[in-house]
Write a protein that holds these residues in place. Structure first.
Motif, PDB file in Angstrom:
ATOM      1  N   MET A   1       0.802  -1.193   0.000  1.00 45.45           N
ATOM      2  CA  MET A   1       0.000   0.000   0.000  1.00 45.45           C
ATOM      3  C   MET A   1       0.851   1.267   0.000  1.00 45.45           C
ATOM      4  O   MET A   1       0.411   2.294  -0.443  1.00 45.45           O
ATOM      5  N   GLU A   2       2.075   1.163   0.513  1.00 47.38           N
ATOM      6  CA  GLU A   2       2.924   2.355   0.576  1.00 47.38           C
ATOM      7  C   GLU A   2       3.220   2.917  -0.808  1.00 47.38           C
ATOM      8  O   GLU A   2       3.418   4.111  -0.971  1.00 47.38           O
ATOM      9  N   ASN A   3       3.291   2.052  -1.838  1.00 47.90           N
ATOM     10  CA  ASN A   3       3.612   2.515  -3.183  1.00 47.90           C
ATOM     11  C   ASN A   3       2.408   3.076  -3.929  1.00 47.90           C
ATOM     12  O   ASN A   3       2.556   3.654  -4.984  1.00 47.90           O
ATOM     13  N   ASN A   4       1.217   2.898  -3.396  1.00 44.98           N
ATOM     14  CA  ASN A   4       0.015   3.396  -4.034  1.00 44.98           C
ATOM     15  C   ASN A   4      -0.152   4.872  -3.692  1.00 44.98           C
ATOM     16  O   ASN A   4      -0.535   5.223  -2.597  1.00 44.98           O
ATOM     17  N   LYS A   5       0.140   5.733  -4.636  1.00 42.53           N
ATOM     18  CA  LYS A   5       0.112   7.168  -4.384  1.00 42.53           C
ATOM     19  C   LYS A   5      -1.298   7.713  -4.188  1.00 42.53           C
ATOM     20  O   LYS A   5      -1.456   8.851  -3.810  1.00 42.53           O
ATOM     21  N   THR A   6      -2.317   6.896  -4.450  1.00 42.98           N
ATOM     22  CA  THR A   6      -3.684   7.378  -4.263  1.00 42.98           C
ATOM     23  C   THR A   6      -4.203   7.122  -2.853  1.00 42.98           C
ATOM     24  O   THR A   6      -5.231   7.651  -2.481  1.00 42.98           O
ATOM     25  N   ALA A   7      -3.488   6.318  -2.058  1.00 36.92           N
ATOM     26  CA  ALA A   7      -3.923   6.067  -0.690  1.00 36.92           C
ATOM     27  C   ALA A   7      -3.526   7.234   0.203  1.00 36.92           C
ATOM     28  O   ALA A   7      -2.417   7.748   0.130  1.00 36.92           O
ATOM     29  N   ILE A   8      -4.463   7.655   1.041  1.00 37.40           N
ATOM     30  CA  ILE A   8      -4.205   8.729   1.994  1.00 37.40           C
ATOM     31  C   ILE A   8      -4.522   8.153   3.359  1.00 37.40           C
ATOM     32  O   ILE A   8      -5.675   7.926   3.690  1.00 37.40           O
TER      33      ILE A   8
ATOM     34  N   THR B   1      -6.848   9.212  -8.990  1.00 35.68           N
ATOM     35  CA  THR B   1      -6.130   9.839 -10.083  1.00 35.68           C
ATOM     36  C   THR B   1      -7.116  10.189 -11.193  1.00 35.68           C
ATOM     37  O   THR B   1      -7.049  11.253 -11.791  1.00 35.68           O
ATOM     38  N   ASN B   2      -8.038   9.273 -11.454  1.00 38.47           N
ATOM     39  CA  ASN B   2      -9.120   9.478 -12.422  1.00 38.47           C
ATOM     40  C   ASN B   2     -10.438   9.458 -11.650  1.00 38.47           C
ATOM     41  O   ASN B   2     -11.014   8.401 -11.426  1.00 38.47           O
TER      42      ASN B   2
ATOM     43  N   ALA C   1     -21.765   1.020  -1.144  1.00 44.83           N
ATOM     44  CA  ALA C   1     -22.042   0.891  -2.578  1.00 44.83           C
ATOM     45  C   ALA C   1     -21.392   2.025  -3.359  1.00 44.83           C
ATOM     46  O   ALA C   1     -20.757   1.799  -4.399  1.00 44.83           O
ATOM     47  N   LEU C   2     -21.531   3.255  -2.863  1.00 43.39           N
ATOM     48  CA  LEU C   2     -20.900   4.394  -3.535  1.00 43.39           C
ATOM     49  C   LEU C   2     -19.381   4.274  -3.546  1.00 43.39           C
ATOM     50  O   LEU C   2     -18.732   4.560  -4.558  1.00 43.39           O
ATOM     51  N   SER C   3     -18.806   3.848  -2.432  1.00 47.74           N
ATOM     52  CA  SER C   3     -17.343   3.697  -2.356  1.00 47.74           C
ATOM     53  C   SER C   3     -16.835   2.639  -3.331  1.00 47.74           C
ATOM     54  O   SER C   3     -15.910   2.884  -4.103  1.00 47.74           O
ATOM     55  N   LEU C   4     -17.443   1.462  -3.288  1.00 47.77           N
ATOM     56  CA  LEU C   4     -16.999   0.380  -4.171  1.00 47.77           C
ATOM     57  C   LEU C   4     -17.265   0.703  -5.643  1.00 47.77           C
ATOM     58  O   LEU C   4     -16.438   0.417  -6.510  1.00 47.77           O
ATOM     59  N   GLY C   5     -18.401   1.312  -5.922  1.00 49.08           N
ATOM     60  CA  GLY C   5     -18.708   1.699  -7.301  1.00 49.08           C
ATOM     61  C   GLY C   5     -17.735   2.730  -7.830  1.00 49.08           C
ATOM     62  O   GLY C   5     -17.236   2.620  -8.959  1.00 49.08           O
ATOM     63  N   SER C   6     -17.423   3.737  -7.020  1.00 50.47           N
ATOM     64  CA  SER C   6     -16.494   4.775  -7.479  1.00 50.47           C
ATOM     65  C   SER C   6     -15.083   4.234  -7.654  1.00 50.47           C
ATOM     66  O   SER C   6     -14.375   4.607  -8.589  1.00 50.47           O
ATOM     67  N   MET C   7     -14.660   3.317  -6.772  1.00 48.19           N
ATOM     68  CA  MET C   7     -13.337   2.704  -6.937  1.00 48.19           C
ATOM     69  C   MET C   7     -13.278   1.880  -8.221  1.00 48.19           C
ATOM     70  O   MET C   7     -12.258   1.882  -8.921  1.00 48.19           O
ATOM     71  N   THR C   8     -14.360   1.196  -8.536  1.00 48.79           N
ATOM     72  CA  THR C   8     -14.414   0.378  -9.749  1.00 48.79           C
ATOM     73  C   THR C   8     -14.301   1.246 -10.998  1.00 48.79           C
ATOM     74  O   THR C   8     -13.559   0.923 -11.928  1.00 48.79           O
ATOM     75  N   VAL C   9     -15.017   2.366 -11.005  1.00 52.20           N
ATOM     76  CA  VAL C   9     -14.953   3.280 -12.153  1.00 52.20           C
ATOM     77  C   VAL C   9     -13.576   3.950 -12.218  1.00 52.20           C
ATOM     78  O   VAL C   9     -12.953   3.995 -13.285  1.00 52.20           O
TER      79      VAL C   9
END
Length: 150
Positions: free
Chosen positions: A1-8, A16-17, A120-128
């Motif tokens: 997870m440390e290398n994932n720049k989108t994790a806060i 990113t998108n 649902a919103l969290s998982l849906g937005s991550m999928t998109v």
């Protein structure tokens, strides 16, 4: 997870998108419609049974009708939706699986009780945002006389 720049931190993600909500729709009962948020709901239903014989069937109809009106309002067809992230408070997602079956969209069932819509919103937005879908549908329902009956 440390290398994932989108994790806060441990609980947040910066996309990113980014994903966005294209359209929304809600159906509520008459009591919700009479409340302070009444004017913000898409439809206030006066028949708690939605013309059905059981409360559980009514909740399935509530979900199916909400999706129908959402798709109509957005101009998007069911075939444009890649996944549905949805849930209800009935055992084994009864209302969701029966209510959405005719749409033939792959379903990820959410068992989060009060957190179902947020999940649902969290998982849906991550999928998109990850590029696995262009469009998803997120949905949650709770009928006072099915899941919350005493």
């Amino acid at each position: 997870m440390e290398n994932n720049k989108t994790a806060i931190g441990l609980q947040s993600i910066a996309f990113t998108n980014p994903a966005y909500i294209q359209e929304y729709y809600s159906i509520v009962g008459k009591k919700e419609g009479q409340g302070p948020l009444g004017k913000y709901f898409g439809h206030v239903e006066s028949d708690d049974m939605f013309g059905c014989n059981t409360w559980e069937e009514a909740e399935s109809t509530l979900q199916a009708e909400t999706v129908k009106l959402l798709l109509n309002r957005s101009g998007v067809s069911a075939s444009d939706i890649r996944y549905v992230f949805a849930g209800d408070l009935l055992g084994q997602l009864m209302a969701t699986s029966f209510g959405l079956a005719d749409y033939n969209i792959p379903l990820f069932g959410i068992y989060g009780a009060c957190s179902t819509m947020g999940e649902a919103l969290s998982l849906g937005s991550m999928t998109v945002a990850a590029g696995y879908a262009d469009r998803v549908l997120t949905l949650a329902s709770s009928h006072y006389a099915s899941a919350e009956k005493t």
